[in-house]
Design a protein around this motif. Structure first.
Motif, PDB file in Angstrom:
ATOM      1  N   ASP A  46      38.050  55.807  33.251  1.00 14.85           N
ATOM      2  CA  ASP A  46      36.741  55.524  33.839  1.00 14.85           C
ATOM      3  C   ASP A  46      36.232  56.635  34.760  1.00 14.85           C
ATOM      4  O   ASP A  46      35.062  56.613  35.141  1.00 14.85           O
ATOM      5  N   ASP A  47      37.133  57.512  35.173  1.00 11.44           N
ATOM      6  CA  ASP A  47      36.804  58.457  36.234  1.00 11.44           C
ATOM      7  C   ASP A  47      36.361  57.717  37.503  1.00 11.44           C
ATOM      8  O   ASP A  47      35.458  58.137  38.223  1.00 11.44           O
ATOM      9  N   VAL A  48      36.995  56.609  37.725  1.00  5.96           N
ATOM     10  CA  VAL A  48      36.746  55.777  38.908  1.00  5.96           C
ATOM     11  C   VAL A  48      38.133  55.342  39.381  1.00  5.96           C
ATOM     12  O   VAL A  48      38.952  54.928  38.560  1.00  5.96           O
ATOM     13  N   PRO A  49      38.420  55.441  40.686  1.00  3.79           N
ATOM     14  CA  PRO A  49      39.776  55.101  41.134  1.00  3.79           C
ATOM     15  C   PRO A  49      40.168  53.652  40.829  1.00  3.79           C
ATOM     16  O   PRO A  49      39.318  52.759  40.736  1.00  3.79           O
ATOM     17  N   SER A  50      41.460  53.457  40.667  1.00  2.00           N
ATOM     18  CA  SER A  50      42.018  52.116  40.454  1.00  2.00           C
ATOM     19  C   SER A  50      43.305  52.081  41.245  1.00  2.00           C
ATOM     20  O   SER A  50      43.965  53.110  41.410  1.00  2.00           O
ATOM     21  N   LYS A  51      43.680  50.916  41.769  1.00  2.77           N
ATOM     22  CA  LYS A  51      44.932  50.883  42.528  1.00  2.77           C
ATOM     23  C   LYS A  51      45.859  49.802  42.002  1.00  2.77           C
ATOM     24  O   LYS A  51      45.417  48.752  41.543  1.00  2.77           O
ATOM     25  N   MET A  52      47.153  50.102  42.078  1.00  2.00           N
ATOM     26  CA  MET A  52      48.136  49.196  41.492  1.00  2.00           C
ATOM     27  C   MET A  52      48.082  47.803  42.111  1.00  2.00           C
ATOM     28  O   MET A  52      48.385  46.815  41.448  1.00  2.00           O
ATOM     29  N   GLU A  53      47.662  47.708  43.376  1.00  5.95           N
ATOM     30  CA  GLU A  53      47.605  46.384  44.023  1.00  5.95           C
ATOM     31  C   GLU A  53      46.585  45.480  43.343  1.00  5.95           C
ATOM     32  O   GLU A  53      46.619  44.261  43.525  1.00  5.95           O
ATOM     33  N   ASP A  54      45.665  46.065  42.583  1.00  2.32           N
ATOM     34  CA  ASP A  54      44.656  45.264  41.881  1.00  2.32           C
ATOM     35  C   ASP A  54      45.090  44.868  40.473  1.00  2.32           C
ATOM     36  O   ASP A  54      44.327  44.216  39.751  1.00  2.32           O
ATOM     37  N   ILE A  55      46.281  45.285  40.074  1.00  2.80           N
ATOM     38  CA  ILE A  55      46.734  45.043  38.698  1.00  2.80           C
ATOM     39  C   ILE A  55      47.758  43.919  38.667  1.00  2.80           C
ATOM     40  O   ILE A  55      48.708  43.923  39.456  1.00  2.80           O
ATOM     41  N   ILE A  56      47.597  42.982  37.773  1.00  2.00           N
ATOM     42  CA  ILE A  56      48.690  42.052  37.480  1.00  2.00           C
ATOM     43  C   ILE A  56      49.002  42.122  35.985  1.00  2.00           C
ATOM     44  O   ILE A  56      48.103  42.139  35.143  1.00  2.00           O
ATOM     45  N   LEU A  57      50.278  42.200  35.684  1.00  2.00           N
ATOM     46  CA  LEU A  57      50.694  42.083  34.292  1.00  2.00           C
ATOM     47  C   LEU A  57      50.645  40.601  33.889  1.00  2.00           C
ATOM     48  O   LEU A  57      50.801  39.720  34.731  1.00  2.00           O
ATOM     49  N   CYS A  58      50.443  40.345  32.592  1.00  2.00           N
ATOM     50  CA  CYS A  58      50.312  38.972  32.117  1.00  2.00           C
ATOM     51  C   CYS A  58      51.025  38.812  30.770  1.00  2.00           C
ATOM     52  O   CYS A  58      51.325  39.801  30.100  1.00  2.00           O
ATOM     53  N   THR A  59      51.226  37.558  30.390  1.00  2.00           N
ATOM     54  CA  THR A  59      51.818  37.235  29.098  1.00  2.00           C
ATOM     55  C   THR A  59      50.697  37.236  28.053  1.00  2.00           C
ATOM     56  O   THR A  59      50.230  36.190  27.610  1.00  2.00           O
ATOM     57  N   GLY A  60      50.270  38.430  27.648  1.00  2.00           N
ATOM     58  CA  GLY A  60      49.072  38.561  26.820  1.00  2.00           C
ATOM     59  C   GLY A  60      47.832  38.419  27.689  1.00  2.00           C
ATOM     60  O   GLY A  60      47.890  37.857  28.797  1.00  2.00           O
ATOM     61  N   ALA A  61      46.709  38.916  27.199  1.00  2.00           N
ATOM     62  CA  ALA A  61      45.465  38.809  27.969  1.00  2.00           C
ATOM     63  C   ALA A  61      45.096  37.347  28.217  1.00  2.00           C
ATOM     64  O   ALA A  61      44.565  37.000  29.272  1.00  2.00           O
ATOM     65  N   SER A  62      45.401  36.464  27.268  1.00  2.00           N
ATOM     66  CA  SER A  62      45.053  35.044  27.416  1.00  2.00           C
ATOM     67  C   SER A  62      45.564  34.479  28.729  1.00  2.00           C
ATOM     68  O   SER A  62      44.869  33.737  29.428  1.00  2.00           O
ATOM     69  N   ASP A  63      46.802  34.819  29.045  1.00  2.00           N
ATOM     70  CA  ASP A  63      47.424  34.321  30.271  1.00  2.00           C
ATOM     71  C   ASP A  63      46.669  34.833  31.495  1.00  2.00           C
ATOM     72  O   ASP A  63      46.443  34.077  32.458  1.00  2.00           O
ATOM     73  N   GLY A  64      46.241  36.089  31.465  1.00  2.00           N
ATOM     74  CA  GLY A  64      45.488  36.637  32.588  1.00  2.00           C
ATOM     75  C   GLY A  64      44.139  35.950  32.743  1.00  2.00           C
ATOM     76  O   GLY A  64      43.696  35.646  33.858  1.00  2.00           O
ATOM     77  N   ILE A  65      43.487  35.684  31.625  1.00  2.40           N
ATOM     78  CA  ILE A  65      42.188  35.014  31.656  1.00  2.40           C
ATOM     79  C   ILE A  65      42.338  33.610  32.257  1.00  2.40           C
ATOM     80  O   ILE A  65      41.561  33.193  33.116  1.00  2.40           O
ATOM     81  N   LYS A  66      43.378  32.900  31.839  1.00  2.00           N
ATOM     82  CA  LYS A  66      43.608  31.556  32.381  1.00  2.00           C
ATOM     83  C   LYS A  66      43.909  31.608  33.878  1.00  2.00           C
ATOM     84  O   LYS A  66      43.469  30.744  34.637  1.00  2.00           O
ATOM     85  N   THR A  67      44.630  32.620  34.296  1.00  2.00           N
ATOM     86  CA  THR A  67      44.967  32.775  35.720  1.00  2.00           C
ATOM     87  C   THR A  67      43.704  32.936  36.564  1.00  2.00           C
ATOM     88  O   THR A  67      43.562  32.305  37.613  1.00  2.00           O
ATOM     89  N   VAL A  68      42.788  33.777  36.104  1.00  2.00           N
ATOM     90  CA  VAL A  68      41.572  34.011  36.889  1.00  2.00           C
ATOM     91  C   VAL A  68      40.643  32.796  36.809  1.00  2.00           C
ATOM     92  O   VAL A  68      40.063  32.383  37.820  1.00  2.00           O
ATOM     93  N   LEU A  69      40.534  32.194  35.634  1.00  2.00           N
ATOM     94  CA  LEU A  69      39.700  30.988  35.536  1.00  2.00           C
ATOM     95  C   LEU A  69      40.248  29.895  36.461  1.00  2.00           C
ATOM     96  O   LEU A  69      39.480  29.195  37.131  1.00  2.00           O
ATOM     97  N   ASN A  70      41.561  29.767  36.516  1.00  2.00           N
ATOM     98  CA  ASN A  70      42.170  28.748  37.383  1.00  2.00           C
ATOM     99  C   ASN A  70      41.745  28.934  38.836  1.00  2.00           C
ATOM    100  O   ASN A  70      41.455  27.980  39.548  1.00  2.00           O
ATOM    101  N   LEU A  71      41.690  30.185  39.257  1.00  2.59           N
ATOM    102  CA  LEU A  71      41.305  30.493  40.634  1.00  2.59           C
ATOM    103  C   LEU A  71      39.868  30.045  40.916  1.00  2.59           C
ATOM    104  O   LEU A  71      39.523  29.687  42.037  1.00  2.59           O
TER     105      LEU A  71
END
Lengths: 488, 488
Positions: free
Chosen positions: A136-161
């Motif tokens: 992106d040529d835009v900074p990103s930081k590891m604290e903003d990253i979570i690994l997930c069990t496939g993207a589906s799991d990540g989507i469910k995690t954020v929707l849950n929130l």
């Protein structure tokens, strides 16, 4: 206690007592047509005579199932992380061995068998942040990253929130595209949330129209508390690639309406159309109007299952979630803690994707060759499919600009629609079932993704082998014309 | 949009708007004490002076993180499934190669990178059914088996099915032990269900007492719709192994009260006490009183993460779910479809456990040796821990009969309790935090699992290396006595 009847009171769980949201939930990608396809496969294997010799699974984005070979580099790194002895014995390239060693150093006890932190292995989170920064040529930081069990799991995690924990018109409202990948609708049903469907504009390359977004949101007010908008880009099932201008207009809309953005960007490597380019929502949001929108809450999802790797079975994925309040971020991390962690080898696959061989590395040439072959073939099939569908009477198909699917519109004769409705089937389900029974081609009816009333579609992947794809598309044309003829 | 304050209205998600169930949810195994332990580890690495040289993670059942080596056979099969070339090149035993080939034949496209059916790979489901049949001498069928992403995922899947989708006193009530592994309480909070806590009987080897089950259920009526009883056997955090008679009494209770049984049996290979034996709930239910109870709805959960293999990072698990009505079973299968499938290599690990080398196989001797070494060492540590705790004033510890944990009771002086309460900490949290700060030993306070009022405990795993365990337990004794002295 007997096993007969459905509502006998000898069972704890009956159709009357089982979770009604589980009853209501639908996930068409693995629905009844797929079940029938599996049966047909077994019938064929048992020697049954059919008008076709093989069932062609074009219902699901499952690359390796339809013949794509794994990328050598990815599998070698995973094998070394599994059996560290192989680092010295298997005659693998030195960059493979070094990458495996580095990841294992980041694992507790240097074993892929230990749990990682719930957010994933630190060194992999760092690699992801670097990948996003470079992309992106835009900074990103590891604290903003979570690994997930496939993207589906990540989507469910954020929707849950985003859920409100409340009922009725106090439920969370989530804007989802129509047509959409049904994980979204299935999850919202499971969570008792309120979908706010907005139509993609089929006449405008399946783009997003702000007028339509406003209409959808207005219509939802009073029914729920709108919290977020989901966008799938490149599109599933539609195959569109959004222009930068279109993304900007969606960001402005979300800003004005105070919605969190959930950007499903799992097909970011799958761009086919001339002139199309992938822009991440985060990049656009950060760069537009001097940073005015750069503090918006946004989650972007990525997967090991798509792109050129297609490693679905490893269940690797990640989410980058930016601009959360620190306290909310702590809740996010707590909310994933009871799941323990995503599979370590899925995390390893993600690392191979975000930290691939570069020029000068021993694996670079082979990796580059395998990757570009896969992508070139997919691009060719995207073109073939688009062209074929548009050459057939009664079918109209937007260009497959990206992702792995075509979503042609089928203009069904009124008699076919009536016949379907008499069977209490959606007309495109009726069509896809006959397509399966007569040609062995397994697709997913448009009704499983949602569509404008009185329009009919189906989703077909571009994954089967080129020669199988060509053969089956010829058969498809015959089927379609004879279907039109039958119900004219 | 600023990033300050907690309830500013510039954010979609604030502590006021984020899912209140996610705020409420607690999972102590990865709670604040663990967070502090990670910080301490970083401080030590940065050269800080502490009364200890290493943080000892005894908070989580993470075998490989604390030094246990992987079982060679398991990793070789996984490596072959990852890189099929290794089947011919890696000089692995023939049984390893044959097992990998057989599993790959069961994968779509013969690749571990394809999705499996949501319930898992057929051949692995068959192997699991055969394993259960052999273990219990009671038939099992593959149709009753679903593979999961660790046992936790299976437990959540079955709990989800039991939800009512309603609020208030119409919520599902689930009986859970106290103390309990906090996945249960965390999941019930997430699902808005009603826990019905029943106390395990500390004075009777942490067994289940039917009088107490009846009391708990009676007290819950009117608050919720009781649906199921969860039992953890061997126990976590308690380390008990239930007797056959105790299991029979629980089954009768569940039958009379019309509750589904959820049997968490992930520690079935971890039996240490002389005279103790693992009986599955299904075996006992099937065999007692001429089959009177054999049609009850029951789910049993198993994991790749515990036992002798300890392959936590692979996220492998399965559930056997028997006697569901056919329609309900269809809902179960639909409910897992949107998750696509559990990680293939986690499924492969499960296969190596349920279908291990047998006498005559090339890998048999090494496998058997590695397995028995791991189990013998754990047994020894279970004994040492029990003996040590019972030798210390102010501590009482039931025998670690099974599983991987001791859960000693600590009799804290009133002044310590008062000091904790002044800090708004539970007294055993207060204790465990000081234990960590002074000795580097990371444990989990009993309050994270639940306990009878005014009793205090902590959970400690028996997983660290023997010599580390012995050293830290000596330090522990000093800490405990000086703690008692300080607050006497």
């Amino acid at each position: 206690m007997g096993d007969t009847g459905n509502n006998d009171d000898s069972h704890v769980l009956t159709m009357k007592t089982v979770n009604p949201r589980a009853v209501e939930m639908e996930y068409a990608v693995r629905g009844p047509i797929v079940t029938r396809a599996v049966e047909l496969g077994k019938e064929l294997a048992a020697g049954a005579q059919k008008p076709f010799s093989k069932v062609l699974q074009a219902n699901i984005g499952d690359c390796h199932a339809t013949g794509q070979s794994p990328i050598t580099f990815i599998r070698q790194v995973v094998a070394c992380c599994t059996c560290p002895d192989l680092i010295d014995t298997a005659n693998f390239p030195d960059d493979v061995r070094n990458k495996a060693k580095r990841i294992l150093k980041g694992c507790k006890g240097e074993s892929a068998g230990s749990y990682s932190a719930s957010a994933g292995i630190d060194v992999i989170r760092q690699d992801i942040a670097r990948y996003i920064h470079l992309r992106d040529d835009v900074p990103s930081k590891m604290e903003d990253i979570i690994l997930c069990t496939g993207a589906s799991d990540g989507i469910k995690t954020v929707l849950n929130l985003l859920m409100t924990g409340k009922d009725g018109n106090q439920r969370a409202g989530i804007m989802i595209p129509v047509p959409q990948y049904p994980l979204y609708s299935a999850t919202l049903t499971e969570f008792n949330a309120c979908p706010i469907p907005y139509y993609l504009d089929e006449d405008n390359k399946w783009g997003l129209d702000v007028g339509e977004l406003k209409r959808a949101l207005k219509e939802a007010k009073g029914r729920c508390i709108p919290r977020a908008i989901c966008i799938i880009n490149p599109g599933n099932p539609t195959g569109q690639v959004l222009s930068r201008e279109n993304i900007e207009s969606v960001i402005k809309f979300a800003y004005e309406e105070k919605l969190m953005i959930l950007a499903d960007e799992v097909y970011q490597h799958n761009i086919w159309a001339a002139g199309s380019q992938f822009f991440s929502f985060k990049k656009v949001m950060t760069e537009m109007e001097g940073g005015k929108y750069s503090k918006m809450e946004l989650a972007s999802f990525m997967s090991a299952s798509k792109g050129y790797m297609g490693e679905c079975g490893f269940r690797g994925g990640y989410a980058e979630i930016v601009n959360l309040q620190p306290d909310v971020k702590a809740i996010l991390l707590k909310s994933i803690s009871a799941k323990l962690c995503p599979p370590i080898l899925g995390q390893v696959v993600i690392d191979t994707i975000v930290n691939p061989p570069v020029e000068g590395d021993t694996s670079f040439e082979v990796f580059q060759k395998e990757k570009s072959q896969v992508l070139a073939l997919l691009k060719k099939k995207a073109q073939i499919v688009t062209e074929l569908f548009n050459s057939i009477e009664g079918i109209k198909c937007n260009e497959v600009m990206g992702a792995m699917y075509a979503f042609p519109r089928i203009f069904l004769p009124p008699k076919a629609v009536a016949a379907a409705k008499a069977l209490k089937q959606s007309p495109d389900f009726f069509y896809c079932l006959q397509l399966l029974e007569k040609t062995g081609l397994c697709t997913v009816p448009g009704s499983g993704f949602g569509e404008k009333p009185d329009t009919y579609h189906f989703r077909i992947t571009i994954l089967p082998k080129l020669e199988e794809m060509q053969a089956v598309l010829a058969t498809f044309k015959d089927f379609h014309l004879s279907f039109l003829n039958e119900y004219k």
